[in-house]
Design an enzyme around this catalytic site. Structure first.
Site, PDB file in Angstrom:
ATOM      1  N   GLY A   7       0.864  -1.175   0.000  1.00 17.21           N
ATOM      2  CA  GLY A   7       0.000   0.000   0.000  1.00 17.21           C
ATOM      3  C   GLY A   7       0.901   1.225   0.000  1.00 17.21           C
ATOM      4  N   ARG A  88     -14.315   2.543  11.598  1.00  9.50           N
ATOM      5  CA  ARG A  88     -13.291   1.658  11.035  1.00  9.50           C
ATOM      6  C   ARG A  88     -13.912   0.302  10.669  1.00  9.50           C
ATOM      7  NH1 ARG A  88     -11.040   4.454  15.407  1.00  9.50           N
ATOM      8  NH2 ARG A  88      -9.072   5.538  15.014  1.00  9.50           N
ATOM      9  N   ASP A 148      -2.557   5.482  19.027  1.00  8.16           N
ATOM     10  CA  ASP A 148      -3.522   6.031  19.990  1.00  8.16           C
ATOM     11  C   ASP A 148      -2.799   6.599  21.216  1.00  8.16           C
ATOM     12  OD1 ASP A 148      -5.475   5.172  18.239  1.00  8.16           O
ATOM     13  OD2 ASP A 148      -5.712   3.236  19.237  1.00  8.16           O
ATOM     14  N   ARG A 151      -1.431   9.963  20.366  1.00 11.97           N
ATOM     15  CA  ARG A 151      -2.512  10.957  20.390  1.00 11.97           C
ATOM     16  C   ARG A 151      -2.897  11.297  21.832  1.00 11.97           C
ATOM     17  NH1 ARG A 151      -5.792   8.258  15.274  1.00 11.97           N
ATOM     18  NH2 ARG A 151      -4.697   9.466  13.678  1.00 11.97           N
ATOM     19  N   HIS A 175      -8.781  -1.004  18.782  1.00 16.40           N
ATOM     20  CA  HIS A 175      -8.478   0.228  18.044  1.00 16.40           C
ATOM     21  C   HIS A 175      -9.760   0.736  17.377  1.00 16.40           C
ATOM     22  CE1 HIS A 175      -6.285   3.155  15.748  1.00 16.40           C
ATOM     23  NE2 HIS A 175      -6.610   2.605  14.605  1.00 16.40           N
TER      24      HIS A 175
HETATM   25  N1  LIG Z   1      -4.159   0.990  12.395  1.00 16.40           N
HETATM   26  C1  LIG Z   1      -4.128   2.317  12.382  1.00 16.40           C
HETATM   27  O1  LIG Z   1      -3.844   2.958  13.388  1.00 16.40           O
HETATM   28  C2  LIG Z   1      -4.447   3.064  11.108  1.00 16.40           C
HETATM   29  C3  LIG Z   1      -4.201   4.435  10.991  1.00 16.40           C
HETATM   30  C4  LIG Z   1      -4.483   5.080   9.789  1.00 16.40           C
HETATM   31  C5  LIG Z   1      -5.008   4.347   8.720  1.00 16.40           C
HETATM   32  N2  LIG Z   1      -5.265   3.029   8.879  1.00 16.40           N
HETATM   33  C6  LIG Z   1      -5.801   2.219   7.788  1.00 16.40           C
HETATM   34  O2  LIG Z   1      -4.753   1.997   6.841  1.00 16.40           O
HETATM   35  C7  LIG Z   1      -5.342   1.741   5.560  1.00 16.40           C
HETATM   36  C8  LIG Z   1      -4.655   2.626   4.529  1.00 16.40           C
HETATM   37  O3  LIG Z   1      -4.981   3.981   4.730  1.00 16.40           O
HETATM   38  P1  LIG Z   1      -4.445   5.099   3.717  1.00 16.40           P
HETATM   39  O4  LIG Z   1      -4.893   6.380   4.256  1.00 16.40           O
HETATM   40  O5  LIG Z   1      -3.005   4.862   3.427  1.00 16.40           O
HETATM   41  O6  LIG Z   1      -5.296   4.733   2.401  1.00 16.40           O
HETATM   42  P2  LIG Z   1      -4.912   5.090   0.885  1.00 16.40           P
HETATM   43  O7  LIG Z   1      -6.156   4.929   0.082  1.00 16.40           O
HETATM   44  O8  LIG Z   1      -4.178   6.380   0.808  1.00 16.40           O
HETATM   45  O9  LIG Z   1      -3.875   3.943   0.485  1.00 16.40           O
HETATM   46  C9  LIG Z   1      -4.225   2.595   0.385  1.00 16.40           C
HETATM   47  C10 LIG Z   1      -3.427   2.009  -0.758  1.00 16.40           C
HETATM   48  O10 LIG Z   1      -3.661   0.608  -0.803  1.00 16.40           O
HETATM   49  C11 LIG Z   1      -3.599   0.235  -2.168  1.00 16.40           C
HETATM   50  N3  LIG Z   1      -4.204  -1.079  -2.363  1.00 16.40           N
HETATM   51  C12 LIG Z   1      -5.513  -1.414  -2.365  1.00 16.40           C
HETATM   52  N4  LIG Z   1      -5.646  -2.732  -2.586  1.00 16.40           N
HETATM   53  C13 LIG Z   1      -4.405  -3.244  -2.701  1.00 16.40           C
HETATM   54  C14 LIG Z   1      -3.891  -4.547  -2.914  1.00 16.40           C
HETATM   55  N5  LIG Z   1      -4.684  -5.599  -3.044  1.00 16.40           N
HETATM   56  N6  LIG Z   1      -2.567  -4.703  -2.985  1.00 16.40           N
HETATM   57  C15 LIG Z   1      -1.729  -3.647  -2.841  1.00 16.40           C
HETATM   58  N7  LIG Z   1      -2.145  -2.381  -2.635  1.00 16.40           N
HETATM   59  C16 LIG Z   1      -3.481  -2.192  -2.566  1.00 16.40           C
HETATM   60  C17 LIG Z   1      -4.320   1.354  -2.892  1.00 16.40           C
HETATM   61  O11 LIG Z   1      -4.016   1.375  -4.279  1.00 16.40           O
HETATM   62  C18 LIG Z   1      -3.815   2.580  -2.138  1.00 16.40           C
HETATM   63  O12 LIG Z   1      -2.680   3.152  -2.769  1.00 16.40           O
HETATM   64  C19 LIG Z   1      -6.844   1.988   5.734  1.00 16.40           C
HETATM   65  O13 LIG Z   1      -7.520   0.781   5.926  1.00 16.40           O
HETATM   66  C20 LIG Z   1      -6.916   2.851   6.982  1.00 16.40           C
HETATM   67  O14 LIG Z   1      -8.159   2.745   7.628  1.00 16.40           O
HETATM   68  C21 LIG Z   1      -4.988   2.385  10.041  1.00 16.40           C
END
Ligand SMILES: NC(=O)c1ccc[n+]([C@@H]2O[C@H](COP(=O)([O-])OP(=O)(O)OC[C@H]3O[C@@H](n4cnc5c(N)ncnc54)[C@H](O)[C@@H]3O)[C@@H](O)[C@H]2O)c1
Length: 306
Positions: A7, A88, A148, A151, A175
């Protein structure tokens, strides 16, 4: 140390950037499904190397897992983020399929890797990786509590009108807006309980602001945040890479610890070269234990959707 980040979106790219800037990894592979996207992000980041003074090599790949082979740590950020007003948990329909397929491809080429799960709903996604792969429990780590807690410390410092470096505190539990448990009783300002400085009312405001920390940012940004999530992941990867044995609250598979079984939930753990080196047992009071039970119920309900 080779790190793969799946990602190359907001969180993945921020995570790769912080790992590179800290200069502890020899190589970061950014992989995305979107043609050319990871290559573009990697090239852009590499053009900051001479400016930021790092030697980490960042490579971008479109969906070719052979290039991730022999990664020591793999971070899964692929999937959709929430939009304002979404929880979420609402992301599970799309993200579960993505996380399952991605973790299996990663393990095919890096059977000994440690996986850090970021995609939401994170506790359930970490549980899914446990259920769908044969990686041992010390090698599957959900990132939520580290963010968290950062924050929480930000909100505490704001209330104390002091520097964040003076503040320590931890958030455990699920979370989610309703599941996370900022441990206000154990938070300190330079070793002194914060309750010495803040009224109960002020502490409960800090607690509430921490719990909706992600939602507050999602409302402001139109999508979920990325700087602090990326920094939180990079701090965890650094603890593993440098075998620091630092304590972070992480979502890990519980087998009796804290009285829970067959669930991934945020608890303090020691991170080192083996991933989770130890689950740290802290004594919770009755009110905290009861909140933890409610938090686990919420996570279980989402796990049931799998
Ligand atoms: N755990 C945490 O504390 C936390 C914090 C922030 C975001 N998140 C989560 O992280 C995830 C990503 O958030 P983001 O803001 O970077 O989103 P984003 O849309 O900016 O990026 C996600 C990326 O994943 C790629 N993607 C989708 N399917 C894919 C696959 N099968 N293989 C490879 N790449 C793929 C997309 O093309 C995109 O570039 C979300 O689910 C978000 O909710 C979690």
């Amino acid at each position: 140390m080779k790190v793969t980040v799946v990602g190359a979106g907001a969180v993945g790219a921020s995570c790769a950037e912080y790992i590179a800037i800290k200069n502890f990894a020899s190589e970061v592979v950014l992989l995305d499904i979107k043609e050319g996207y990871a290559e573009g992000k990697a090239m852009d980041l590499m053009q900051t190397a001479s400016l930021n003074g790092f030697d980490t090599k960042i490579t971008g790949i479109t969906n070719d897992y052979s290039k991730t082979a022999n990664s020591d740590v793999c971070v899964i950020t692929s999937g959709i983020p929430r939009k304002p007003g979404m929880t979420r948990e609402e992301l599970i329909g799309i993200n579960a399929g993505i996380v399952k397929a991605v973790s299996s491809s990663l393990i095919e080429f890096s059977p000994k890797t440690i996986i850090i799960v970021v995609s939401n709903p994170m506790d359930t996604m970490a549980y899914l990786v446990h259920k769908s792969t044969s990686l041992p429990k010390n090698k599957i780590i959900g990132m939520g509590g580290a963010l968290d807690s950062a924050r929480f410390k930000y909100r505490l410092a704001e209330a104390l009108q002091g520097p964040i470096s003076d503040v320590d505190g931890m958030v455990i539990g699920g979370h989610s807006d309703t599941g996370m448990i900022p441990l206000t009783r154990l938070a300190t300002r330079n070793g002194v309980p914060v309750s010495e400085f803040l009224s109960e009312e002020k502490l409960s405001e800090v607690l509430e602001a921490t719990k909706v920390g992600g939602a507050t940012l999602t409302k402001l940004l139109g999508t979920s945040a990325w700087y602090a999530p990326g920094a939180a992941v990079s701090a965890m990867v650094q603890a593993i890479a440098c075998d620091t044995k630092k304590v972070f609250p992480c979502s890990v598979l519980l087998e009796g610890e804290y009285g829970f079984n067959d669930i991934c939930l945020g608890v303090p753990v020691v991170l080192g070269k083996n991933g989770i080196e130890e689950i740290v047992k802290i004594n919770l009071n009755d009110a905290e234990k009861a909140t933890m039970v409610e938090s686990a119920k919420g996570v279980k309900a989402v796990n049931d959707l799998l």
